[in-house]
Design a protein around this motif. Structure first.
Motif, PDB file in Angstrom:
ATOM      1  N   ARG A  52       0.831  -1.210   0.000  1.00 38.31           N
ATOM      2  CA  ARG A  52       0.000   0.000   0.000  1.00 38.31           C
ATOM      3  C   ARG A  52       0.867   1.262   0.000  1.00 38.31           C
ATOM      4  O   ARG A  52       0.508   2.263  -0.613  1.00 38.31           O
ATOM      5  N   ARG A  55       2.070   1.916  -3.565  1.00 42.15           N
ATOM      6  CA  ARG A  55       1.013   2.484  -4.417  1.00 42.15           C
ATOM      7  C   ARG A  55       0.720   3.940  -4.054  1.00 42.15           C
ATOM      8  O   ARG A  55       0.590   4.798  -4.925  1.00 42.15           O
ATOM      9  N   THR A  56       0.645   4.216  -2.756  1.00 47.43           N
ATOM     10  CA  THR A  56       0.334   5.576  -2.312  1.00 47.43           C
ATOM     11  C   THR A  56       1.471   6.537  -2.629  1.00 47.43           C
ATOM     12  O   THR A  56       1.236   7.717  -2.925  1.00 47.43           O
ATOM     13  N   SER A 114      -7.223  -0.212   9.866  1.00 51.56           N
ATOM     14  CA  SER A 114      -6.549   0.734   8.975  1.00 51.56           C
ATOM     15  C   SER A 114      -6.857   0.441   7.515  1.00 51.56           C
ATOM     16  O   SER A 114      -6.884   1.353   6.681  1.00 51.56           O
ATOM     17  N   LEU A 115      -7.089  -0.815   7.187  1.00 57.70           N
ATOM     18  CA  LEU A 115      -7.348  -1.196   5.801  1.00 57.70           C
ATOM     19  C   LEU A 115      -8.711  -0.719   5.310  1.00 57.70           C
ATOM     20  O   LEU A 115      -8.966  -0.687   4.100  1.00 57.70           O
ATOM     21  N   ASP A 116      -9.601  -0.339   6.233  1.00 59.44           N
ATOM     22  CA  ASP A 116     -10.910   0.184   5.836  1.00 59.44           C
ATOM     23  C   ASP A 116     -10.819   1.637   5.384  1.00 59.44           C
ATOM     24  O   ASP A 116     -11.753   2.166   4.788  1.00 59.44           O
ATOM     25  N   LEU A 117      -9.689   2.274   5.674  1.00 54.86           N
ATOM     26  CA  LEU A 117      -9.500   3.679   5.299  1.00 54.86           C
ATOM     27  C   LEU A 117      -8.972   3.767   3.867  1.00 54.86           C
ATOM     28  O   LEU A 117      -8.213   2.910   3.417  1.00 54.86           O
ATOM     29  N   LYS A 118      -9.339   4.836   3.174  1.00 51.48           N
ATOM     30  CA  LYS A 118      -8.929   5.010   1.785  1.00 51.48           C
ATOM     31  C   LYS A 118      -8.276   6.374   1.578  1.00 51.48           C
ATOM     32  O   LYS A 118      -8.544   7.332   2.296  1.00 51.48           O
ATOM     33  N   GLY A 119      -7.403   6.455   0.558  1.00 54.57           N
ATOM     34  CA  GLY A 119      -6.837   7.725   0.122  1.00 54.57           C
ATOM     35  C   GLY A 119      -6.219   8.539   1.239  1.00 54.57           C
ATOM     36  O   GLY A 119      -5.392   8.068   2.008  1.00 54.57           O
ATOM     37  N   ARG A 120      -6.665   9.809   1.342  1.00 54.48           N
ATOM     38  CA  ARG A 120      -6.111  10.735   2.322  1.00 54.48           C
ATOM     39  C   ARG A 120      -6.320  10.242   3.747  1.00 54.48           C
ATOM     40  O   ARG A 120      -5.452  10.405   4.602  1.00 54.48           O
ATOM     41  N   ASP A 121      -7.505   9.657   4.019  1.00 53.09           N
ATOM     42  CA  ASP A 121      -7.788   9.192   5.378  1.00 53.09           C
ATOM     43  C   ASP A 121      -6.808   8.110   5.796  1.00 53.09           C
ATOM     44  O   ASP A 121      -6.346   8.069   6.946  1.00 53.09           O
ATOM     45  N   TYR A 122      -6.472   7.231   4.861  1.00 45.55           N
ATOM     46  CA  TYR A 122      -5.539   6.155   5.173  1.00 45.55           C
ATOM     47  C   TYR A 122      -4.147   6.708   5.461  1.00 45.55           C
ATOM     48  O   TYR A 122      -3.533   6.396   6.483  1.00 45.55           O
TER      49      TYR A 122
END
Length: 213
Positions: A52, A55-56, A114-122
């Motif tokens: 992750r 990718r980010t 933590s895996l439920d968070l996406k994009g900026r929130d993650y």
């Protein structure tokens, strides 16, 4: 919020001249525990977090600031041993997130959440905790999304704007740059930007403003 970004003389002058700041890539931050505040004893956790991050790292970066410019240790570490320049910006609070300085790493049981968070929130969650040894920095951060996926290690910059509004130029205690040069580089567009010079406090272990031009 008024926040501060430390640079050495060369990059400080370049930032003022080109009206931009370099964006930090997520995989090049100076603390090796950045992003990895979760206990990674489990190999599966390590693998997923690494994937992750890769990718980010192609999609966004951050700029790091401090809420304080008076700490002599920060000037030593980030301001070229007090020879550098600190830039003060006004940034909307909603664009910034703070750091939670902790004694120990987050329990591995938090990994699934933590895996439920996406994009900026993650990425905000993953970059919002550091060991308490770093708390002298009083750090806040701004996430900067890239206009396109960046697959290589090129440098990324973001321009000064309404969300990154330059308000102060603070010269380190040992900085030899002349005020006239700063004014010339800033130009008429930044005529209201204040220029300060620091000196050592005579009563505290802190730096203080010497004079305002």
């Amino acid at each position: 919020m008024r926040v501060y970004h430390f640079l050495n003389e060369h990059y400080g002058l370049e930032a003022i001249e080109k009206k931009r700041l370099k964006v930090s890539r997520l995989k090049s931050l100076n603390d090796p525990f950045e992003y990895y505040h979760i206990d990674t004893d489990n190999s599966g956790t390590r693998s997923i977090l690494k994937d992750r991050l890769n990718r980010t790292n192609r999609e966004l970066g951050i700029i790091c600031f401090s809420k304080d410019f008076t700490n002599p240790v920060q000037w030593a570490h980030y301001g070229d041993s007090h020879q550098g320049i600190c830039l003060g910006f006004d940034i909307p609070d909603k664009e910034l997130f703070g750091i939670d300085y902790v004694k120990s790493r987050t329990a591995g049981t938090e990994f699934k959440n933590s895996l439920d968070l996406k994009g900026r929130d993650y990425i905000k969650y993953m970059l919002s905790k550091k060991h308490e040894h770093w708390q002298y920095e009083k750090e806040v951060r701004m996430i900067v999304p890239f206009s396109e996926k960046v697959m290589d290690r090129r440098l990324i910059f973001t321009p000064f704007n309404d969300y990154l509004s330059l308000k102060e130029v603070i010269l380190g205690f040992r900085c030899v740059v002349k005020t006239k040069r700063i004014k010339s580089i800033l130009g008429s567009k930044y005529h209201s930007c204040q220029i300060h010079k620091l000196e050592m406090s005579s009563t505290e272990y802190a730096m203080r403003l010497q004079e305002i031009y």
